[in-house]
Design a protein around this motif. Structure first.
Motif, PDB file in Angstrom:
ATOM      1  N   ASP A  35      -2.894   3.497  -4.989  1.00  0.00           N
ATOM      2  CA  ASP A  35      -3.179   2.488  -6.061  1.00  0.00           C
ATOM      3  C   ASP A  35      -4.375   1.844  -6.074  1.00  0.00           C
ATOM      4  O   ASP A  35      -4.776   0.779  -6.837  1.00  0.00           O
ATOM      5  N   ASP A  36      -5.382   2.039  -5.018  1.00  0.00           N
ATOM      6  CA  ASP A  36      -6.479   1.430  -4.655  1.00  0.00           C
ATOM      7  C   ASP A  36      -6.438  -0.287  -4.481  1.00  0.00           C
ATOM      8  O   ASP A  36      -7.129  -1.083  -5.239  1.00  0.00           O
ATOM      9  N   GLU A  37      -5.201  -0.613  -3.765  1.00  0.00           N
ATOM     10  CA  GLU A  37      -4.879  -1.882  -3.523  1.00  0.00           C
ATOM     11  C   GLU A  37      -6.011  -2.755  -3.097  1.00  0.00           C
ATOM     12  O   GLU A  37      -6.599  -2.513  -2.216  1.00  0.00           O
ATOM     13  N   ILE A  67      -8.786  -4.250   3.554  1.00  0.00           N
ATOM     14  CA  ILE A  67      -8.211  -2.733   3.817  1.00  0.00           C
ATOM     15  C   ILE A  67      -9.175  -1.872   3.139  1.00  0.00           C
ATOM     16  O   ILE A  67      -9.744  -2.329   2.239  1.00  0.00           O
ATOM     17  N   ARG A  68      -9.123  -0.722   3.541  1.00  0.00           N
ATOM     18  CA  ARG A  68      -9.889   0.301   2.962  1.00  0.00           C
ATOM     19  C   ARG A  68      -9.478   0.824   1.718  1.00  0.00           C
ATOM     20  O   ARG A  68      -8.080   0.783   1.421  1.00  0.00           O
ATOM     21  N   PRO A  69     -10.372   1.059   0.905  1.00  0.00           N
ATOM     22  CA  PRO A  69      -9.927   1.259  -0.518  1.00  0.00           C
ATOM     23  C   PRO A  69      -9.376   2.831  -0.483  1.00  0.00           C
ATOM     24  O   PRO A  69      -9.283   3.550   0.476  1.00  0.00           O
ATOM     25  N   VAL A  75       0.799  -1.175   0.100  1.00  0.00           N
ATOM     26  CA  VAL A  75      -0.046   0.056   0.022  1.00  0.00           C
ATOM     27  C   VAL A  75       0.872   1.383   0.044  1.00  0.00           C
ATOM     28  O   VAL A  75       1.982   1.238   0.666  1.00  0.00           O
ATOM     29  N   ILE A  76       0.585   2.395  -0.877  1.00  0.00           N
ATOM     30  CA  ILE A  76       1.215   3.513  -0.937  1.00  0.00           C
ATOM     31  C   ILE A  76       0.425   4.343  -0.124  1.00  0.00           C
ATOM     32  O   ILE A  76      -0.888   4.709  -0.604  1.00  0.00           O
TER      33      ILE A  76
END
Length: 153
Positions: free
Chosen positions: A115-117, A140-142, A93-94
């Protein structure tokens, strides 16, 4: 590490080798040597922040974080055809941030999960519970974009 004035680099990580030392009750389904469910073996985080003065009593900053969650398994009862525990996919996640600090005030614009991982935090279910033997999953949260105003007192 602070390689230049205003630039801060942080690298953190954890390695967890968690496993059973004997079989659990058959109801639980854990086998001797099995990895504990939803406990990642490896987590890494890199933060980069740069802060500089603006105006007379304020500073501005920009920053980014990259985190990686690796090698975790699902519930003891979820097994592959060969009997091994089913893995939960690893993810990265970034996050980005920029803001202004002025005394006890701060204002920050941020983007989390740039990047909506699709990061899975768990995987569970019993065959036949969901249509087509699907499994449920914690996520995880979008991607989230926001503005935060803070006042310290």
């Amino acid at each position: 590490a602070i390689p230049l004035q205003g630039l801060t680099l942080r690298l953190t990580g954890a390695y967890t080798d968690s496993y059973l030392t004997q079989d659990t009750d058959p109801l639980v389904g854990g086998l001797d040597g099995g990895q504990l469910p939803v406990v990642p073996k490896l987590c890494l985080n890199l933060d980069v922040d740069y802060e500089w003065p603006v105006f007379t009593s304020a500073s501005a900053y920009i920053g980014a974080s990259i985190r990686s969650v690796r090698d975790q398994v699902a519930d003891f009862a979820l097994r592959n055809a060969d009997g091994s525990q089913r893995e939960i996919p690893s993810y990265e996640v970034i996050d980005l941030r920029a803001g202004v600090l002025a005394g006890r005030w701060s204002l920050e614009l941020y983007v989390k999960n740039l990047d909506d991982e699709i990061g899975r935090t768990s995987l569970f279910g019993v065959p036949g519970t969901f249509p087509n033997d699907a499994l449920a999953s914690g996520m995880i949260r979008p991607r989230t974009i926001g503005l935060s105003a803070t006042f310290g007192f």
